[in-house]
Design an enzyme around this catalytic site. Sequence first.
Site, PDB file in Angstrom:
ATOM      1  N   LYS A 176       0.941  -1.357  -3.327  1.00 24.84           N
ATOM      2  CA  LYS A 176       1.286  -1.058  -4.722  1.00 24.84           C
ATOM      3  C   LYS A 176       2.286   0.103  -4.837  1.00 24.84           C
ATOM      4  CE  LYS A 176       0.035  -3.598  -6.974  1.00 24.84           C
ATOM      5  NZ  LYS A 176       0.487  -5.029  -6.939  1.00 24.84           N
ATOM      6  N   SER A 275      -2.840   0.499 -10.271  1.00 26.95           N
ATOM      7  CA  SER A 275      -2.020  -0.691 -10.064  1.00 26.95           C
ATOM      8  C   SER A 275      -2.780  -1.740  -9.233  1.00 26.95           C
ATOM      9  CB  SER A 275      -0.721  -0.281  -9.361  1.00 26.95           C
ATOM     10  OG  SER A 275       0.039  -1.407  -9.029  1.00 26.95           O
TER      11      SER A 275
HETATM   12  N1  PPS Z   1      11.927  -0.717  -9.868  1.00 31.21           N
HETATM   13  C1  PPS Z   1      10.669  -0.432 -10.198  1.00 31.21           C
HETATM   14  N2  PPS Z   1      10.401   0.481 -11.151  1.00 31.21           N
HETATM   15  C2  PPS Z   1       9.132   0.798 -11.491  1.00 31.21           C
HETATM   16  N3  PPS Z   1       8.053   0.264 -10.888  1.00 31.21           N
HETATM   17  C3  PPS Z   1       8.256  -0.641  -9.929  1.00 31.21           C
HETATM   18  C4  PPS Z   1       9.562  -1.030  -9.528  1.00 31.21           C
HETATM   19  N4  PPS Z   1       9.426  -1.934  -8.546  1.00 31.21           N
HETATM   20  C5  PPS Z   1       8.106  -2.108  -8.368  1.00 31.21           C
HETATM   21  N5  PPS Z   1       7.405  -1.338  -9.183  1.00 31.21           N
HETATM   22  C6  PPS Z   1       5.938  -1.295  -9.304  1.00 31.21           C
HETATM   23  O1  PPS Z   1       5.327  -1.304  -7.996  1.00 31.21           O
HETATM   24  C7  PPS Z   1       4.068  -1.973  -8.081  1.00 31.21           C
HETATM   25  C8  PPS Z   1       4.034  -3.130  -7.108  1.00 31.21           C
HETATM   26  O2  PPS Z   1       4.009  -2.584  -5.813  1.00 31.21           O
HETATM   27  P1  PPS Z   1       4.052  -3.495  -4.506  1.00 31.21           P
HETATM   28  O3  PPS Z   1       5.126  -4.480  -4.636  1.00 31.21           O
HETATM   29  O4  PPS Z   1       4.095  -2.599  -3.330  1.00 31.21           O
HETATM   30  O5  PPS Z   1       2.648  -4.230  -4.588  1.00 31.21           O
HETATM   31  S1  PPS Z   1       1.974  -5.069  -3.396  1.00 31.21           S
HETATM   32  O6  PPS Z   1       1.212  -4.119  -2.607  1.00 31.21           O
HETATM   33  O7  PPS Z   1       3.005  -5.717  -2.629  1.00 31.21           O
HETATM   34  O8  PPS Z   1       1.095  -6.031  -4.088  1.00 31.21           O
HETATM   35  C9  PPS Z   1       3.927  -2.431  -9.507  1.00 31.21           C
HETATM   36  O9  PPS Z   1       3.251  -1.375 -10.187  1.00 31.21           O
HETATM   37  P2  PPS Z   1       2.373  -1.560 -11.496  1.00 31.21           P
HETATM   38  O10 PPS Z   1       3.262  -2.147 -12.546  1.00 31.21           O
HETATM   39  O11 PPS Z   1       1.896  -0.176 -11.860  1.00 31.21           O
HETATM   40  O12 PPS Z   1       1.241  -2.474 -11.150  1.00 31.21           O
HETATM   41  C10 PPS Z   1       5.366  -2.532  -9.942  1.00 31.21           C
HETATM   42  O13 PPS Z   1       5.537  -2.506 -11.342  1.00 31.21           O
END
Ligand code: PPS
Length: 446
Positions: A176, A275
Amino acid sequence: MPDSYEESSEHPREPLVLELNGTAASKMRFLCVSQRADWIGIALSTALSVLGILVVLFRLLRPVGIPSEQSVAVLPYPERPLGTPPSAPLAIHFFSPVMPPTYPTSLAPPSLDLTTTLSRPSPPHMPYLIPPPPSEQNVKADPDPPDNVTNRQDGCKAVCSNGGCMPTVYIIGSQKGGTTSLFDHLESKGFCGPRHNDGKESHYLMSTSEHPTRYGYTHIFPEHQCASGCWIDATPNDLPNWQSPITLTELTTPRERQLARFVVVLREPVARDLSWFNHRKSLGGCSYCGGVSGLSYPEYAQKQLRQYENCHPSLGISDARFEMCPPFGEGILYGAYWPQLRHWKKIMPESQFFIAQTEWMLHHDRDFKKQLYKFIGIEHAAVTPDFPHTNALAYPGKVSMSSLSCDLVHTLHDAWDPWNKKLFEEYPFLESKLWSLASLPCTSSG
Ligand SMILES: Nc1ncnc2c1ncn2[C@@H]1O[C@H](COP(=O)(O)OS(=O)(=O)O)[C@@H](OP(=O)(O)O)[C@H]1O
């Protein structure tokens, strides 16, 4: 008493009953040995024949596709420290490691978008994100690679053998922490993810993987299916998973370990935890969603806090606490990055880790990318602005941090704070203010 005795052909097996003096007795031992030699010979030749038959049977019955022994690296198994190895929630084993998996043809390799020839940098010198180079004894020896390995050292290209490749880039965490956006960005630069599952995460190195083999792992990254030859495994559950670095060491040669680059983006732990809660809620029930079932986030968080407080509190903020209270995919210790990184760095050289905060990655994306590109061997790639925003998993009930009570947010922050402090001490280039209490939105009860 004669000096020698030859077995009579008339009475070949009659026992000898003789009265012997000392000299004769010592000679007699030889006579007995020679007398038994026939039996031993017969026994030996029978055993050898049986062994021969077994070897022939084994070779005939061995299924096609299993690599010969020479192609499998036999590496020392690192000693496991005190405490049981923790597991992670995504207990998914996707295919039998014995036979090669099949790959969906829809996963065509992306085109290469690198402006010039790739070249792998010598150990990185990036004071902002990279800790100092390791001491010499930390760096493993690099013997000649086996003959059957294509020895490609340039850029991010993987080492391939027997049709499969060992990735050179691993996004190991945090779950996340924006790892999908990071992966998608690197994919747009020509990197390739595993050719199974979601095309990003292999989940192969985790403790839940049954009988991991070098063959099974490398065939998730098939040679000739990635135009750039640059493979990534972006399984963010690997960072808190005790077994992952151990399995990786078992499956790789010293050269492959030397080429490996580990990318870690760490998200503020309260936001990360929320998250992960939302992620499981959004799926509305799944094999690893049980932990959140029927619970609101405050209920879930209180439960995690209680479990943490009851698990060896006397061990305080220490590696031992992490080892004794393994985080099974959730909880306070799942967001305690300091002992997780320490465990990885006991096994892999420190200079091969690229550590940054998610918040920094998103707000300084140009600088982040420049440093990352250099670290993974694509420093000549064009830096394109902004990260994609993927994997937000919006769903109607998604809980935002700003909707949570400040009491709860502060309590959670306080639980993680001492672990964060250790992290900031060890990596002074990380910015504590990005994870300060003031940075966390919440609803005050008054
Ligand atoms: N560019 C950008 N800006 C803001 N936030 C972002 C961005 N890219 C990814 N995210 C947030 O990162 C969260 C997803 O993380 P991961 O892709 O690592 O998740 S996973 O572990 O692969 O399932 C997920 O967080 P939450 O929305 O809080 O759930 C995404 O919204």
